[in-house]
Design a protein around this motif. Structure first.
Motif, short mmCIF file in Angstrom:
data_model
loop_
_atom_site.label_atom_id
_atom_site.label_comp_id
_atom_site.label_asym_id
_atom_site.label_seq_id
_atom_site.Cartn_x
_atom_site.Cartn_y
_atom_site.Cartn_z
N TYR A 187 76.65 94.69 114.05
CA TYR A 187 75.94 94.74 112.78
C TYR A 187 75.66 93.33 112.30
N VAL A 188 74.59 93.19 111.54
CA VAL A 188 74.28 91.93 110.88
C VAL A 188 74.26 92.14 109.38
N ALA A 189 74.64 91.12 108.66
CA ALA A 189 74.52 91.09 107.20
C ALA A 189 73.32 90.22 106.89
N GLU A 190 72.45 90.71 106.02
CA GLU A 190 71.24 89.97 105.66
C GLU A 190 71.18 89.75 104.16
N ARG A 191 70.57 88.63 103.81
CA ARG A 191 70.22 88.34 102.42
C ARG A 191 68.82 87.74 102.46
N ASP A 192 67.93 88.30 101.70
CA ASP A 192 66.54 87.82 101.68
C ASP A 192 65.95 87.75 103.09
N LYS A 193 66.21 88.78 103.90
CA LYS A 193 65.70 88.91 105.27
C LYS A 193 66.22 87.83 106.22
N SER A 194 67.26 87.13 105.83
CA SER A 194 67.87 86.11 106.68
C SER A 194 69.28 86.57 107.06
N ILE A 195 69.63 86.45 108.35
CA ILE A 195 70.95 86.85 108.80
C ILE A 195 71.96 85.82 108.30
N VAL A 196 72.96 86.30 107.57
CA VAL A 196 73.99 85.42 107.02
C VAL A 196 75.37 85.70 107.61
N GLY A 197 75.47 86.75 108.43
CA GLY A 197 76.72 87.08 109.08
C GLY A 197 76.50 88.19 110.09
N PHE A 198 77.46 88.36 110.98
CA PHE A 198 77.35 89.42 111.99
C PHE A 198 78.71 89.75 112.54
N VAL A 199 78.79 90.89 113.21
CA VAL A 199 80.00 91.33 113.88
C VAL A 199 79.60 92.04 115.17
N GLY A 200 80.33 91.77 116.24
CA GLY A 200 80.14 92.46 117.52
C GLY A 200 81.36 93.32 117.81
N LEU A 201 81.14 94.51 118.33
CA LEU A 201 82.21 95.49 118.54
C LEU A 201 82.27 95.95 119.99
N LYS A 202 83.49 96.18 120.47
CA LYS A 202 83.72 96.81 121.77
C LYS A 202 84.45 98.12 121.50
N THR A 203 83.96 99.19 122.09
CA THR A 203 84.60 100.48 121.93
C THR A 203 85.43 100.78 123.17
N TYR A 204 86.66 101.24 122.95
CA TYR A 204 87.55 101.62 124.03
C TYR A 204 87.84 103.11 123.88
N GLY A 205 87.16 103.92 124.66
CA GLY A 205 87.34 105.36 124.57
C GLY A 205 86.91 105.87 123.21
N ASP A 206 87.49 106.96 122.80
CA ASP A 206 87.14 107.57 121.52
C ASP A 206 87.99 107.07 120.36
N PHE A 207 89.07 106.34 120.66
CA PHE A 207 90.07 106.09 119.63
C PHE A 207 90.18 104.66 119.14
N SER A 208 89.56 103.72 119.82
CA SER A 208 89.83 102.31 119.52
C SER A 208 88.55 101.48 119.53
#
Length: 158
Positions: free
Chosen positions: A48-69
């Motif tokens: 996901y990215v966080a935007e303010r005034d159409k500019s990216i100001v933050g982000f997060v990358g995720l790894k999914t491990y199975g259904d639980f983590s």
């Protein structure tokens, strides 16, 4: 909390801007090869990215491990907006929208407290304030970079 922030799914065209944010945070992301690896991971992962005034100001990358983590692989917020609630908003978004009904654990890795780096002490304090608890410290990254795994048990009421 900073106003006017929206959060949306990361798109491939966002990745260079996310890498640029990491390059502005050399206290945590000072190794170019690691930044390139994070960028490569973002191409294959959820995020996901966080935007303010159409500019990216933050982000997060995720790894999914199975259904639980879900592992939070990387988080970055532009330096002049750190401590404004953007990182917390991204984590809240994950808890609200990015988890499945079966997700039970969120986790992340950072530098362990045996390393005296103040920046990482601040990082661990942030994660603890967001409800993450230290689980395990080990030498995943070698003895010169001790790894601290932090977890947040998570349950969604059905």
């Amino acid at each position: 909390m900073i106003k006017g922030i929206s959060v949306r799914k990361i798109q491939k065209e966002d990745i260079p801007r996310c890498g640029a944010i990491l390059r502005r945070l050399p206290q945590w992301f000072g190794i170019e090869a690691s930044i390139l690896e994070y960028e490569q991971n973002l191409r294959a992962l959820d995020g996901y990215v966080a935007e303010r005034d159409k500019s990216i100001v933050g982000f997060v990358g995720l790894k999914t491990y199975g259904d639980f983590s879900i592992e939070i692989d990387v988080v970055g917020v532009v330096p002049d907006l750190r401590r404004s609630g953007i990182g917390r908003r991204l984590l809240e978004h994950i808890e609200e929208h990015a988890t499945t009904a079966s997700t039970r654990l969120l986790h992340m890795k950072t530098l362990a407290p045996s390393d005296p780096d103040k920046n990482y002490a601040d990082t661990r304090a942030f994660w603890e304030a967001c409800g993450y608890i230290p689980m395990d410290a080990h030498e995943l990254w070698g003895n010169e970079n001790p790894c601290q795994v932090m977890v947040k048990p998570f349950g969604r009421s059905t």
